[in-house]
Scaffold this motif. Sequence first.
Motif, PDB file in Angstrom:
ATOM      1  N   THR A   5       0.849  -1.193   0.000  1.00 26.43           N
ATOM      2  CA  THR A   5       0.000   0.000   0.000  1.00 26.43           C
ATOM      3  C   THR A   5       0.879   1.236   0.000  1.00 26.43           C
ATOM      4  N   GLU A   6       0.309   2.354  -0.400  1.00 27.28           N
ATOM      5  CA  GLU A   6       1.038   3.609  -0.316  1.00 27.28           C
ATOM      6  C   GLU A   6       0.083   4.790  -0.412  1.00 27.28           C
ATOM      7  N   ALA A   7       0.497   5.864   0.232  1.00 24.36           N
ATOM      8  CA  ALA A   7      -0.158   7.156   0.066  1.00 24.36           C
ATOM      9  C   ALA A   7       0.836   8.049  -0.661  1.00 24.36           C
ATOM     10  N   HIS A  41      -0.552  13.929   5.780  1.00 21.90           N
ATOM     11  CA  HIS A  41       0.346  13.991   4.622  1.00 21.90           C
ATOM     12  C   HIS A  41       1.831  13.962   5.003  1.00 21.90           C
ATOM     13  N   MET A 243      -3.131  14.047  -1.997  1.00 24.38           N
ATOM     14  CA  MET A 243      -2.921  12.660  -1.576  1.00 24.38           C
ATOM     15  C   MET A 243      -3.674  11.669  -2.467  1.00 24.38           C
ATOM     16  N   THR A 244      -2.973  10.624  -2.854  1.00 23.35           N
ATOM     17  CA  THR A 244      -3.580   9.475  -3.531  1.00 23.35           C
ATOM     18  C   THR A 244      -3.253   8.228  -2.716  1.00 23.35           C
ATOM     19  N   VAL A 245      -4.271   7.484  -2.349  1.00 29.58           N
ATOM     20  CA  VAL A 245      -4.075   6.252  -1.578  1.00 29.58           C
ATOM     21  C   VAL A 245      -4.396   5.065  -2.480  1.00 29.58           C
ATOM     22  N   ASP A 284      -6.341   0.968   8.329  1.00 29.03           N
ATOM     23  CA  ASP A 284      -5.619   1.844   7.402  1.00 29.03           C
ATOM     24  C   ASP A 284      -6.407   3.098   7.048  1.00 29.03           C
ATOM     25  N   LEU A 357      -8.680  12.058   5.352  1.00 28.98           N
ATOM     26  CA  LEU A 357      -7.244  12.269   5.156  1.00 28.98           C
ATOM     27  C   LEU A 357      -6.452  11.901   6.402  1.00 28.98           C
ATOM     28  N   ILE A 360      -5.947   8.018   7.367  1.00 24.92           N
ATOM     29  CA  ILE A 360      -5.069   7.061   6.676  1.00 24.92           C
ATOM     30  C   ILE A 360      -3.948   6.667   7.623  1.00 24.92           C
ATOM     31  N   VAL A 364       0.444   2.726   6.317  1.00 21.23           N
ATOM     32  CA  VAL A 364       0.430   3.006   4.881  1.00 21.23           C
ATOM     33  C   VAL A 364       1.608   3.928   4.597  1.00 21.23           C
ATOM     34  N   ARG A 366       4.110   6.659   3.193  1.00 14.61           N
ATOM     35  CA  ARG A 366       3.968   7.875   2.393  1.00 14.61           C
ATOM     36  C   ARG A 366       5.119   7.949   1.389  1.00 14.61           C
TER      37      ARG A 366
END
Length: 370
Positions: A5-7, A41, A243-245, A284, A357, A360, A364, A366
């Motif tokens: 996973t990633e943000a 973030h 941000m994109t998750v 998450d 936001l 998250i 996860v 960043r």
Amino acid sequence: MTAMTEAVIDLAAIAHNARVLAATAGPAGMMAVVKANGFGHGAPQIARTALDHGATWLGVASVAEALALRAQGLTAPTLCWLYSPAETFDEVLQADIDVSAGSVTALEALAAAAERTGLVANVHLKLDTGMSRGGAPVEEWSELFTWARKLSDAGLLHIRGLWSHLANAEDRSDPGLHTQLREFDLGREAAAVAGLDPPILHLANSAAALHLPPARHDLMRAGIALYGIEPVPGQTFGLRPAMTVRAQILLTKRVPAGTGVSYGPDFYTDRETTLALVPLGFADGVPRVAAGQAALSVGGVRCPIAGRVSMDQIVLDVGDLPVRAGDWAVMFGPGDQGEPTAGEWAGWAGTNPHEILTGIGARVPRRYLS
């Protein structure tokens, strides 16, 4: 180790939003509010980017958050506004951090720290103008101002700011908003009568900064708008979500109609379909309440969550899409590729984008795009 996973945090979007907000503020300064780890973030990364593109101050909730910024080498003027009644403030003064005070007790604690450290405490007096949250209520203003003047004359405090917070800056027709604006003006006048002339007045949050010029004063506090969420319903100011998750699909399986999915089960497939396992769950930041409404985007196609949200995983109904393990499923992003946005998730969960936001989770990772 390969992250599932990633943000992804687009710092160019943060820079753009900071420039938009700074330009809107005009002669007023701009505080980048980076509390709650920069709204999820990453506080130091957001702080540096915002300061490079128009911000002049940093704002956080807690003493720990303020000290963490200093430990990261961020020396910009910084205000914190929440602290324990037992806080001594010695470290705060030594780190040159401004403190909000809405009571005589807080002023006395700050003065005591000033005496112990030999440093003057920079203080922003907070007034409750109608939100009934932090700040001194109107009946305590006189006492607060009297003590602030006394301790200022003693050389222990520098009354650097006077501020308050708006309950509903989004709606310019709200009578309560205009009452708060008048109350703040009355507080300013009362401070002057007490012999105080704080050089920084600040009242405007993101919404007020963007569409309520009378609230801007000397400094505006940019919170949710800095992260690309439009704060005024029905209006757009050219902000870009940062941000994109997303998460990799771990497993796919073809199942017949009538297949139960996840706990219960309280969801059954209504046709032959493909299910895709995604390693994102409520730990998450995927709201459990959003199941049954929410979708993730796979290859630009929105695929609904099938069944309940588990702690660590969800299942998507991807239909007949040619999905394979290793493909990415996007929880939310800017919306440019048809993926859901944080605002849509807020609607599905019955909350606001702030909660999406900041929710998250820390596990996860960043990843930052410069």
